[in-house]
Structure formats: C-alpha cells, structure tokens
Scaffold this active site. Sequence first.
Site, PDB file in Angstrom:
ATOM      1  N   GLU A 122      20.607  53.064 -31.702  1.00 20.42           N
ATOM      2  CA  GLU A 122      20.536  52.012 -32.724  1.00 20.42           C
ATOM      3  C   GLU A 122      21.923  51.573 -33.174  1.00 20.42           C
ATOM      4  O   GLU A 122      22.143  50.399 -33.470  1.00 20.42           O
ATOM      5  CB  GLU A 122      19.723  52.513 -33.931  1.00 20.42           C
ATOM      6  CG  GLU A 122      18.247  52.683 -33.655  1.00 20.42           C
ATOM      7  CD  GLU A 122      17.587  51.396 -33.173  1.00 20.42           C
ATOM      8  OE1 GLU A 122      17.945  50.300 -33.672  1.00 20.42           O
ATOM      9  OE2 GLU A 122      16.719  51.477 -32.271  1.00 20.42           O
ATOM     10  N   SER A 208      32.587  57.652 -14.271  1.00 22.03           N
ATOM     11  CA  SER A 208      31.657  56.533 -14.104  1.00 22.03           C
ATOM     12  C   SER A 208      31.205  56.326 -12.661  1.00 22.03           C
ATOM     13  O   SER A 208      30.025  56.067 -12.426  1.00 22.03           O
ATOM     14  CB  SER A 208      32.282  55.244 -14.638  1.00 22.03           C
ATOM     15  OG  SER A 208      32.368  55.279 -16.043  1.00 22.03           O
ATOM     16  N   HIS A 337      17.737  52.468 -18.737  1.00 23.12           N
ATOM     17  CA  HIS A 337      18.827  53.157 -18.040  1.00 23.12           C
ATOM     18  C   HIS A 337      20.034  53.307 -18.968  1.00 23.12           C
ATOM     19  O   HIS A 337      20.656  54.367 -19.032  1.00 23.12           O
ATOM     20  CB  HIS A 337      19.231  52.377 -16.793  1.00 23.12           C
ATOM     21  CG  HIS A 337      20.461  52.913 -16.136  1.00 23.12           C
ATOM     22  ND1 HIS A 337      20.473  54.083 -15.412  1.00 23.12           N
ATOM     23  CD2 HIS A 337      21.742  52.445 -16.118  1.00 23.12           C
ATOM     24  CE1 HIS A 337      21.699  54.312 -14.974  1.00 23.12           C
ATOM     25  NE2 HIS A 337      22.485  53.341 -15.377  1.00 23.12           N
ATOM     26  N   SER A 338      20.372  52.252 -19.667  1.00 23.44           N
ATOM     27  CA  SER A 338      21.460  52.265 -20.639  1.00 23.44           C
ATOM     28  C   SER A 338      21.225  51.108 -21.598  1.00 23.44           C
ATOM     29  O   SER A 338      20.232  50.378 -21.487  1.00 23.44           O
ATOM     30  CB  SER A 338      22.823  52.120 -19.942  1.00 23.44           C
ATOM     31  OG  SER A 338      22.983  50.792 -19.444  1.00 23.44           O
TER      32      SER A 338
END
Length: 446
Positions: A122, A208, A337-338
């Site tokens: 959030e 990453s 996923h993200s």
Amino acid sequence: MAAARGVKKLYGIGLHAVRQNTALKATTFLQQRAFRVNGALRQQPFDSSAEKPQFPGASAEFIDHLEFIQPNVISGIPVYRVMDRQGQIINPSEDPKLSKETVLNFYQKMTLLNTMDRILYESQRQGRISFYMTNYGEEGTHIGSAAALEPTDLVFGQYREAGVLMYRGFPLDLFMAQCYANADDLGKGRQMPVHYGCKDLNFVTISSPLATQIPQAAGAAYALKRENLNRVVVCYFGEGAASEGDAHAGFNFSATLECPLIFFCRNNGYAISTPTNEQYRGDGIAARGPGYGLMSIRVDGNDVFAVYNATKEARRRAVAENQPFLIEAMTYRIGHHSTSDDSSAYRSVDEVNYWDKQDHPISRLRHYMTARGWWGEDEERAWRKQSRKLVMEAFERAEKRLKPNPELLFTDVYDEMIPPLAKQREAMWRHVQQYKEHYPLDLYEK
C-alpha cells in the site's frame, strides 16, 4: 651491454625452467587422469565380447527396434505432503513432531511477513516507495525451508524469499530501511526495494538479473566443499528462472563437482504473466533433476511441514554425501508479480480466490494449531493487532530517517578514489549546486 646479456641469460634459464615445470605438470596430470580412467575401468571391467553398450557418456542397454522416448512416459512426479488442506496429518510417521513453541514461531513469522507485505504494498501505491514485491501464498516455502537450515548455511535468493531472511532474525527496521533506501539501509540506498542482503545472516544480496544466483551458488558450494566446513548452500529461484541458461550451468556444475547444494524451486504457476503451460512442456522442474544427476523431490509448498522435512533431509544428505539436491515446491503466487504488474490481465479472480481461500499455507497451519488447542480466535485477534503495530512502528521510523550521504555513491568499489571516479563526483556536485532546487540536500545525511 654485459648487464643486458646477463639479464637475457637469466631470462633464458627461467623460461627453460618454466617449460620443464609445465611439461612435468602436464605429464603428472595425464598420469593422474589415466589412473582415474584405469580405476574406473577396473571397477567396471571392459568386456569386448559382451553385447552391451560401452560408450562412456551414458549407462544403457541396446534395443533392436526404433523407439522415441515419450515426454510423459509416467503420470508425473508425485507431490510429497504431510498435512491435508484441513491441517490434518496424513501419515503419522511423517509428522516432524515440532514443539508448540516452534510451530507458533512458524505461524507468527508467516503472518508477520503477510502483514509487512500488505503495508509496504500500500505504501508503494501511495507513492512512498518506488517498487515492491509481495510474498502472498508462498510463505510456507520460506519458513519451512529456513527452519530446516543451519544459521551458517549460505543463502542465495531470487527476490521473493523475504521470509527466509525474516526467520533468520532480520529485523523489521532493516526491511523498511532497505525499501525506503534510508541511511540505515545495509546497502546504503544503492539497490531497488526488496533487494535485501545481510552478511551477518549469511544471506547474499539479491540481484535483479534473473537466475544469476544459480551458477554463483554452485561456485560457493564447491568452495564450502573444499573447506570441509559442514555447511550447505541453498539457492532459491522460480520456475521461470529455470528456463534461463544459467540454470543449466548451475545444475551441471553442481552435479559434476559434487557440491553440497540445495536448489529450491518455487513453482508458483506464473513467470510474471507467463503460465507454466507456456513456460515448459515437461513435468515441471523436478523432472529435470535426474537428467543432470541431481537427487530430486517435489513437495507441496503450501504444507510448511512437508517443506521442512524435505529441506532438512536434503541438507543432511548434501553435507554428508557432498551432492546437490533439487526441491520443487508447488505453490501459487496469490499477489501480482510486483507493483509493476496487473495479474487480472492474465488470470481470473476465481482462480486467485481459490488459492487464497481454499489452499493457503497460513490457514492450513492455523487449522493444525487449532485442532491441538494451541491457537484460537482470541490469540488470532491479539497477534494480528500486535503484528500490525510492530510493522507500522518500523514503517514510521523508516519514513522519518534521512537518506544516505550522496558521497556514498562513490565508495566501496575501489580502496582509493581513482581519477575517473573523482571527476564523476566533482561533476555530480556541480550539477547538484547548479540545480539545487531539485535536490533537497537537507533530506540527506551530511
């Protein structure tokens, strides 16, 4: 001139010695290689009269009819589980018989991770942090595997293993500091959010690029084997990462070098937006293990006890036998996923609701505890309130902290500042001073 001739003579003598030494090493290597080959042949005597394949690359029998191997020759590798969906132990002999305190710790870590996910997700939606990835639905794979390891075991994660780090004692304040890139961040604000790492907890910093940790883990495991330290390396990745070339390299190196390594694949159904039926045609990831010479198992990733048992046994044998293991934990990614993804574009709400309501690792463990009288509605309400308070307090502290000193951009690569870096630093400060209205330096540590 005499000095020059002397140097040239010494060089010739040295070169001759090096060549002799190199030849000696080559001869020794060939002798050792011949010894190993001859030793292998002595163990399995060569019989030229026997009508059996003698090829060194495979173990097989001859056949006299043309036949291609079917990809689905068996019904599929079975899924090992300990609890059913209602938290009932199926086979008492497989019950790990963990203490009440241990099981409560499992549950509290899983729910604390869930609470932290909701608040940080959030916060990203409100623009407070730049990026986030939740762990919804995969909490059992994190806590079950982490609990089966030793604190000294080295962990290579992908990006959805925050629970492993949390179980090892990584505090909420440092999770928040990393996501906010503030002055308390161990990475000094240089990484994207959720790219955690902690040297003290033997958790290698997340990268990453997908699957780069797999061959790195193989190399680290080989180093531990040579040091004979009774440690194991654990490498986490998703089924999508298993399609990368690095997975092949890591699997093959670990098997041929006989490394104490556990490959832990979280098969959560989707590689971002790519479902498994478009990701591969074979029987998942565990089916690939035997082809590389890996001991392999498929477990119910929503059953924290099944994950615990499999990881514990894999660790024991990996250290004792110096060989790699592959664990495929079948689970489901309930969240997007993200924060850059909208999963409603490629899967239905009903599909997600099923896994969230009917087969969630947290609810399954709660059923187990409730049946034993270890947990009830009162404990649930109190813990939910307490866990939210803990996360919100850490959240508020992180938000108030200053950002790292910009000078840290140029440290930790070279022992001493090199001229090109010094020029870049000077150029940065000139730019910041010229456009200082866009760079509020009072928000950064001096």
